[in-house]
Design an enzyme around this catalytic site. Structure first.
Site, PDB file in Angstrom:
ATOM      1  N   ASP A   1       0.857  -1.181   0.000  1.00 14.09           N
ATOM      2  CA  ASP A   1       0.000   0.000   0.000  1.00 14.09           C
ATOM      3  C   ASP A   1       0.894   1.232   0.000  1.00 14.09           C
ATOM      4  O   ASP A   1       2.026   1.171  -0.482  1.00 14.09           O
ATOM      5  CB  ASP A   1      -0.957  -0.025   1.203  1.00 14.09           C
ATOM      6  CG  ASP A   1      -2.288   0.657   0.901  1.00 14.09           C
ATOM      7  OD1 ASP A   1      -2.265   1.872   0.588  1.00 14.09           O
ATOM      8  OD2 ASP A   1      -3.337   0.010   0.974  1.00 14.09           O
TER       9      ASP A   1
ATOM     10  N   HIS B   1       2.126   1.973  -3.180  1.00 14.23           N
ATOM     11  CA  HIS B   1       1.159   2.894  -3.791  1.00 14.23           C
ATOM     12  C   HIS B   1       1.618   4.348  -3.735  1.00 14.23           C
ATOM     13  O   HIS B   1       0.808   5.258  -3.895  1.00 14.23           O
ATOM     14  CB  HIS B   1      -0.205   2.751  -3.115  1.00 14.23           C
ATOM     15  CG  HIS B   1      -0.863   1.427  -3.343  1.00 14.23           C
ATOM     16  ND1 HIS B   1      -2.123   1.122  -2.883  1.00 14.23           N
ATOM     17  CD2 HIS B   1      -0.431   0.313  -4.002  1.00 14.23           C
ATOM     18  CE1 HIS B   1      -2.441  -0.120  -3.240  1.00 14.23           C
ATOM     19  NE2 HIS B   1      -1.419  -0.629  -3.918  1.00 14.23           N
TER      20      HIS B   1
END
Length: 411
Positions: free
Chosen positions: A233, A256
């Site tokens: 993430d 991310h």
């Protein structure tokens, strides 16, 4: 002459012994092995760590140090190292490895627990030592409601523990530590001021759900430097009520990207400002530098800068998304985004997304004061053209951007 030499040796010995005595007196050490820890990675050492912490935290002289020795592995269940402590500064020297229970069932049925290792109200804390904190999160990921194959299925886990957490622990340091395979967030900084993060390593697989490298919430004056984040993430996520956060000289990827948000979920008030990201290298990330807000949020995000960053094979290198997980085309309110600077950003874009610059601002409240200078993105295959997309984005370009920002509205 011999008498003089003998006196000099005597004085030197006294000096050395005095310095050693001072050192022993000023740095009392509390080794977890002396409090009953086994260190085989199998037996539960939680009680021994708590006892060692009590001795460390209540020590009244010098700089008390809790020692987790090198070459050993210590199994801990959910644990709170709570303050305030007696001494002005506390050191936690993690040279060995700390491991979590290997499966959710081994957490004693506490499947809704949100934190694994927490330091609470310990001012002047230094956590260091070159050791490893291993959350062993694989079985948590497999049962997470955020996993693609289990998304919102009955019986899936909505809450997973965050690995190491600093809560109301101001004037602290986290440095020279590796945190890997957390069930959820690896490091959280919550409700604190003046905190330094230096030379940490976060490492978990690219497909591990919600494993943000580092997350802030309600913090001021935080520096994150010389660190590497590899996760499933956000490398770093800046949560609500964060200000004066500096991220410099870091590696991000896979993951991310570096994100501000998400902000404004369920109509909540957001206040984020003075966030500065500089000299970050992004490798193979889903996003690069991102601001994300929920539709119908409130408040402001402003005074932000992203400078001197490199991107290698990144899908969305520059993105503002004010419709994060939006399900309705109708907007009631929006977080106001203004005074955002993008400068000296360059690199290659993954061809799965041709939009290298995406400014998806609210229809109700425009993004304003956006400034772009020396933006150079190119596709991984030079036969493909990149594009920029905008919605209600206002600002100015100094010099040139690649791809061109023709969709930007002047100021």
């Amino acid at each position: 002459m011999k008498i003089f030499f003998s006196i000099a040796l005597f004085l030197l010995a006294v000096s050395v012994n005095s310095e050693s005595a001072i050192e022993r007196r000023t740095i009392p050490a509390f080794n977890v092995l002396n409090f009953g820890a086994i260190g085989d990675g199998i037996h539960d050492d939680t009680r021994a760590f708590l006892n060692a912490w009590h001795a460390t935290c209540t020590a009244a002289t010098g700089t008390p140090t809790l020692v987790v020795p090198k070459g050993m592995s210590f199994l801990l269940r959910s644990i709170d190292f709570a303050g305030p402590c007696t001494a002005k500064n506390i050191i936690v020297q993690i040279a060995g490895t700390i491991v979590a229970p290997i499966s959710p069932k081994e957490w004693g049925g506490a499947v809704t627990i949100r934190k694994w290792i927490s330091f609470k109200k310990v001012h002047g804390l230094i956590v260091e030592g070159g050791g490893v904190i291993n959350g062993r999160g694989k079985l948590w990921w497999e049962n997470s409601c955020s996993s693609d194959h289990l998304r919102n299925r009955p019986g899936c886990s909505k809450h997973q523990p965050h690995a190491i957490n600093f809560v109301k622990t101001s004037n602290g340091f986290l440095k020279d530590i590796t945190v890997r395979n957390s069930p959820m967030f690896h490091v959280t900084l919550l409700d604190l001021n003046n905190f330094e993060v230096q030379n940490i390593r976060v490492d978990s697989p690219e497909n591990s759900p919600n494993t943000d490298g580092l997350h802030t919430q309600n913090v001021k004056h935080v520096n994150i430097t010389n660190s590497a984040f590899r996760s499933g993430d956000d490398c770093v996520s800046i949560g609500n009520s964060s200000s004066h956060v500096y991220i410099r000289d870091c590696h991000c990827g896979p993951g991310h990207g570096v994100s501000i948000g998400s902000l404004g979920e369920d109509g909540h008030l957001a206040e984020v400002n003075n966030i500065h990201v500089e000299r970050v290298n992004f490798y193979g990330t889903m996003n690069g530098v991102r601001i994300k807000t929920w539709q119908d949020g409130k408040g402001e995000c402003h005074s932000v800068s992203f400078k001197n960053c490199n991107f290698t094979n990144v899908m969305n290198p520059l993105i503002i998304d004010q419709h994060y997980f939006s399900k309705s085309p109708k907007e009631v309110s929006a977080v106001k985004i203004f005074n955002i600077t993008y400068e000296d950003l360059k690199g290659t874009v993954d061809l799965r997304t041709p939009s290298a610059i995406s400014l998806r601002c609210s229809n109700l409240v425009a993004c304003t004061g956006l400034r772009f200078r020396n933006i150079r993105f190119k596709p991984t295959e030079l036969t493909t053209n990149l594009i920029s997309t905008c919605n209600n984005a206002r600002g100015k370009v100094v010099g040139r951007t690649d791809p061109p920002l023709r969709c930007l509205i002047g100021k």
